[in-house]
Scaffold this motif. Sequence first.
Motif, short mmCIF file in Angstrom:
data_model
loop_
_atom_site.label_atom_id
_atom_site.label_comp_id
_atom_site.label_asym_id
_atom_site.label_seq_id
_atom_site.Cartn_x
_atom_site.Cartn_y
_atom_site.Cartn_z
N LEU A 75 51.89 11.93 29.87
CA LEU A 75 52.85 12.96 29.49
C LEU A 75 52.21 14.34 29.35
CD1 LEU A 75 54.90 10.96 26.85
CD2 LEU A 75 55.87 12.05 28.88
N TYR A 76 51.02 14.40 28.78
CA TYR A 76 50.44 15.69 28.42
C TYR A 76 49.33 16.18 29.35
CZ TYR A 76 52.99 15.57 24.01
OH TYR A 76 53.98 15.54 23.06
N SER A 77 48.77 15.29 30.14
CA SER A 77 47.63 15.70 30.97
C SER A 77 47.95 16.78 32.01
CB SER A 77 47.02 14.48 31.66
OG SER A 77 47.94 13.88 32.54
N PRO A 78 49.17 16.86 32.58
CA PRO A 78 49.40 17.90 33.59
C PRO A 78 49.17 19.32 33.08
CG PRO A 78 51.11 16.25 33.74
CD PRO A 78 50.32 15.94 32.51
N ASP A 79 49.35 19.56 31.78
CA ASP A 79 49.17 20.90 31.23
C ASP A 79 47.89 21.03 30.42
OD1 ASP A 79 51.52 21.75 32.38
OD2 ASP A 79 52.73 21.31 30.62
N TRP A 80 47.02 20.03 30.49
CA TRP A 80 45.78 20.06 29.71
C TRP A 80 44.70 20.76 30.52
CZ3 TRP A 80 45.48 19.07 24.72
CH2 TRP A 80 44.22 18.93 24.12
N HIS A 81 44.15 21.83 29.99
CA HIS A 81 43.22 22.66 30.76
C HIS A 81 41.85 22.01 30.94
CE1 HIS A 81 46.08 25.95 30.82
NE2 HIS A 81 46.22 25.87 29.51
N TYR A 82 41.43 21.21 29.97
CA TYR A 82 40.12 20.58 30.05
C TYR A 82 40.32 19.12 30.42
CZ TYR A 82 39.15 24.83 27.46
OH TYR A 82 39.08 26.13 27.07
N ARG A 83 40.28 18.81 31.70
CA ARG A 83 40.73 17.52 32.20
C ARG A 83 39.92 16.34 31.69
NH1 ARG A 83 42.43 18.50 38.56
NH2 ARG A 83 44.00 20.11 38.16
N SER A 84 38.63 16.52 31.47
CA SER A 84 37.80 15.39 31.06
C SER A 84 37.90 15.08 29.57
CB SER A 84 36.34 15.66 31.43
OG SER A 84 35.85 16.79 30.72
N THR A 85 38.32 16.04 28.77
CA THR A 85 38.32 15.83 27.33
C THR A 85 39.41 14.86 26.88
OG1 THR A 85 39.71 17.79 27.02
CG2 THR A 85 37.32 18.08 26.85
N MET A 86 40.61 14.96 27.46
CA MET A 86 41.70 14.11 27.01
C MET A 86 41.44 12.63 27.27
SD MET A 86 45.79 14.09 27.87
CE MET A 86 46.18 15.42 26.71
N PRO A 87 41.11 12.22 28.50
CA PRO A 87 40.86 10.79 28.71
C PRO A 87 39.66 10.28 27.92
CG PRO A 87 40.28 12.06 30.67
CD PRO A 87 41.02 12.97 29.76
N THR A 88 38.65 11.12 27.73
CA THR A 88 37.49 10.70 26.95
C THR A 88 37.88 10.46 25.50
OG1 THR A 88 36.00 11.94 28.39
CG2 THR A 88 35.17 11.33 26.21
N PHE A 89 38.62 11.41 24.94
CA PHE A 89 39.05 11.27 23.55
C PHE A 89 39.95 10.06 23.37
CE2 PHE A 89 42.47 12.02 20.47
CZ PHE A 89 41.73 12.04 19.30
#
Length: 254
Positions: free
Chosen positions: A104-118
């Motif tokens: 839901l939120y990854s398309p607008d997340w500027h730092y792509r690697s941080t979200m999946p890692t977190f």
Amino acid sequence: MADGMSSFWGPVTSAEWCEKNYVYSNYIAEFFNTVSNVPGILLALIGLINALRQRFEKRFSVLHLSNMTLAIGSMLYHATLQRVQQQGDETPMVWEMLLYLYILYSPDWHYRSTMPTFLFLYGAAFAITHALFRFGIGFKIHYVILCLLCIPRMYKYYIHTTDVHAKRLAKLYLATIILGSMCWLFDRMLCEKISGWYINPEGHALWHIFMGFNSYFANTFLMFCRAQQRGWNPKVAHLLGCFPYVKIEKPKVQ
């Protein structure tokens, strides 16, 4: 437990539901709560085949596999009523919601690697902590919070979608989660009363069925929205005139 019928899995060590134990088989503790997960597995399989056939992003294949894993874990839990199997049901529930948050939120997340890692570290930490401390009401509150975090983004996708059939998917998603939640609450809060009825409506089994369809509608709607973002000209088609799925047309040159 039914008269004269012994338990193959031993004493119950997990949370129980309103369905009477071992009525139909000494191998299946809660028969209806177990078999009611089958529709969710089949729907997830349909979604997975469509995602692979049309070469959607891997996140959607993982999402459908997550739905299947959750349903299988739920079957094992209700069939055995053992603590380990309950963990195998509840932990994938959280992992699945973390995956929804990512989609839901990854398309607008500027730092792509941080979200999946977190989200990965969060999911791993939860699995270990939940196994050690066995959360009760805390698990339910935590799960509800994760669900609520998805709602603003789902609503944003809904209001920015003009396709009537896609909007219908979102409405079906909302309807099934409301009906499923009512069945869950009915089974949990009124168990003592309905246990005296001639026929138990099996509210928790109905919850499984509704949530199987709920996941399918949610996944299909998100696939449509993602295909729009990628410019794949998505349309909602129907398998056998019944089950909706997303049909796309990718540009020849990406």
